[in-house]
Design an enzyme around this catalytic site. Structure first.
Site, PDB file in Angstrom:
ATOM      1  N   HIS A 110       0.819  -1.219   0.000  1.00 52.79           N
ATOM      2  CA  HIS A 110       0.000   0.000   0.000  1.00 52.79           C
ATOM      3  C   HIS A 110       0.846   1.260   0.000  1.00 52.79           C
ATOM      4  CE1 HIS A 110      -2.596  -3.073   2.134  1.00 52.79           C
ATOM      5  NE2 HIS A 110      -3.182  -2.858   0.981  1.00 52.79           N
ATOM      6  N   HIS A 142       5.420   6.925   6.387  1.00 52.79           N
ATOM      7  CA  HIS A 142       5.064   6.377   5.073  1.00 52.79           C
ATOM      8  C   HIS A 142       4.581   7.518   4.184  1.00 52.79           C
ATOM      9  CE1 HIS A 142       1.157   6.323   7.226  1.00 52.79           C
ATOM     10  NE2 HIS A 142       0.730   6.756   6.062  1.00 52.79           N
ATOM     11  N   HIS A 144       2.076   8.934   0.638  1.00 52.30           N
ATOM     12  CA  HIS A 144       0.941   8.801  -0.296  1.00 52.30           C
ATOM     13  C   HIS A 144       1.326   9.608  -1.534  1.00 52.30           C
ATOM     14  CE1 HIS A 144      -1.770   7.175   2.858  1.00 52.30           C
ATOM     15  NE2 HIS A 144      -0.994   7.907   3.651  1.00 52.30           N
ATOM     16  N   HIS A 167       3.358  10.923   6.044  1.00 59.21           N
ATOM     17  CA  HIS A 167       2.735  10.795   7.361  1.00 59.21           C
ATOM     18  C   HIS A 167       3.728  10.217   8.359  1.00 59.21           C
ATOM     19  CE1 HIS A 167      -1.513  10.629   5.402  1.00 59.21           C
ATOM     20  NE2 HIS A 167      -1.078  11.871   5.589  1.00 59.21           N
ATOM     21  N   THR A 255      -6.218   6.979   7.361  1.00 62.19           N
ATOM     22  CA  THR A 255      -6.750   7.105   5.992  1.00 62.19           C
ATOM     23  C   THR A 255      -6.693   5.785   5.242  1.00 62.19           C
ATOM     24  OG1 THR A 255      -4.621   7.779   5.089  1.00 62.19           O
ATOM     25  CG2 THR A 255      -6.070   9.540   5.891  1.00 62.19           C
ATOM     26  N   THR A 256      -6.389   4.700   5.947  1.00 59.83           N
ATOM     27  CA  THR A 256      -6.426   3.346   5.378  1.00 59.83           C
ATOM     28  C   THR A 256      -7.266   2.481   6.306  1.00 59.83           C
ATOM     29  OG1 THR A 256      -4.386   2.790   6.561  1.00 59.83           O
ATOM     30  CG2 THR A 256      -4.160   3.478   4.261  1.00 59.83           C
TER      31      THR A 256
HETATM   32 ZN   LIG Z   1      -0.933   7.755   5.635  1.00 59.63          ZN
END
Ligand SMILES: [Zn+2]
Ligand SMILES: *[C@@H]1O[C@H](CO)[C@@H](O)[C@H](O)[C@H]1NC(C)=O
Ligand SMILES: *[C@@H]1O[C@H](CO)[C@@H](O)[C@H](O)[C@H]1NC(C)=O
Length: 314
Positions: A110, A142, A144, A167, A255-256
């Site tokens: 992801h 991580h 996005h 993030h 947000t996941t």
């Molecule tokens: Zn995130």
């Protein structure tokens, strides 16, 4: 025959552990602590617990709290709608201290994820201040991102989407004995710092720490591959050289999946500039289906009347 989906990383960590045991006698070898290995395993377990999901519909097909929640993230951050009020600055502790190395960077299907170890003095990088309900220790970082023809930040600031959003996930020190996954069951469990990255043609400043991470991305293009990031890296280097005095803050969610409503968000206004050729490396990662891992952002969520606060420089 049962083969755990965890098998790849598990085996790799076992190998690493052996390597560490074999080399502890050689002078100058920096050890990967059991604490760090356990944190990586816990992070992976939490990731697996949420089952299969992807960004094919920008999260609109995700179930449970992702579907029913009323305090979801990301949202639009809009100055003219924010409550511009007097808030203390975010205070950073041990952010200037080198983290134990090497660090482990993983493609978990992801995102590119790096669990953060304690610093070399055995303490954790942590934050408080702002609208944070306590002190929060840095756990992982991580990203996005978008694609060659789209931007991929999760939050938008004044209707602008940025190329990348980083993030840094922090856990409330009151849940020190719990994992990040366990802490996410409490409204005050997590604090995430959001930092926008903008692709620029050339380097205006060096950002050596970030570049060291991005340089490893070509080694983790495959799902469940990991690599090490060597050398001196501080949590503070992740922030580039942004001014941290201006930020938006609100109560939201991961947000996941499972989209737990446990996050006090702090999203900085100032932007890190990174050369486009660094950001391009994210687009080459693959998900568990070997599809390109691109546009890894969730759609904007309704604020449902939640206040969004803004801190200006004072
Ligand atoms: Zn995130
Ligand atoms: C802004 O936030 C402050 C502090 O929470 C509160 O006292 C004030 O009523 C809020 N203002 C508006 C316009 O919502
Ligand atoms: C988050 O929610 C708590 C509990 O309702 C509240 O006290 C706090 O002010 C909120 N924080 C933000 C940043 O909105």
């Amino acid at each position: 025959m049962f083969i755990s989906r965890n098998w790849g990383l598990e085996l790799w960590l076992q190998f690493l552990l052996l390597a560490v045991l074999n080399f502890t006698c050689s002078p100058g070898f920096v050890q990967l602590s059991n604490e760090y290995i356990n944190d990586i395993k816990a992070d992976e377990a939490a990731e697996q617990a949420n089952g299969e999901y992807n960004y094919d519909q920008q999260g609109n097909d995700w179930q449970g709290t992702c579907q029913d929640g009323l305090q979801q993230s990301p949202i639009e951050l809009i100055y003219s709608k924010a409550n511009v009020t007097s808030i203390s600055r975010i205070r950073f502790y041990n952010y200037d201290q080198p983290l134990q190395s090497p660090l482990v960077l993983t493609n978990n299907g992801h995102t590119a994820n790096m669990v953060l170890p304690p610093t070399r003095n055995g303490q954790r990088a942590y934050i408080n201040g702002g609208l944070l309900p306590g002190s929060f220790e840095a756990q992982s970082v991580h990203f996005h991102w978008g694609s060659p023809n789209s931007k991929g930040s999760e939050h938008t600031i004044n209707y602008e989407r940025y190329d990348v959003e980083m993030h840094i996930v922090h856990k409330n020190t009151r849940y020190a004995d719990k994992t990040v996954g366990e802490a996410s069951m409490f409204a005050d469990g997590l604090a995430v710092l959001g930092v926008m990255f903008k692709a620029v043609p050339r380097l205006s400043s060096q950002h050596t720490g970030l570049v060291r991470i991005f340089n490893q991305l070509p080694l983790i293009t495959e799902y469940q591959s990991s690599t090490m990031v060597n050398g001196r890296l501080t949590a503070g280097q992740l922030l580039g050289n942004i001014i941290t005095g201006r930020f938006y803050s609100y109560n939201g969610s991961l947000t996941t999946p499972d989209c737990a409503e446990s996050v006090t968000w702090t999203v900085f206004q100032d932007v890190v500039e990174l050369p486009r050729r660094q950001i391009m490396k994210l687009w080459n990662l693959q998900d568990s289906r070997r599809y390109p891992l691109i546009n890894t952002y969730r759609d904007i969520q309704d604020t449902n009347g939640r206040p969004v606060y803004y801190r200006n420089l004072q």
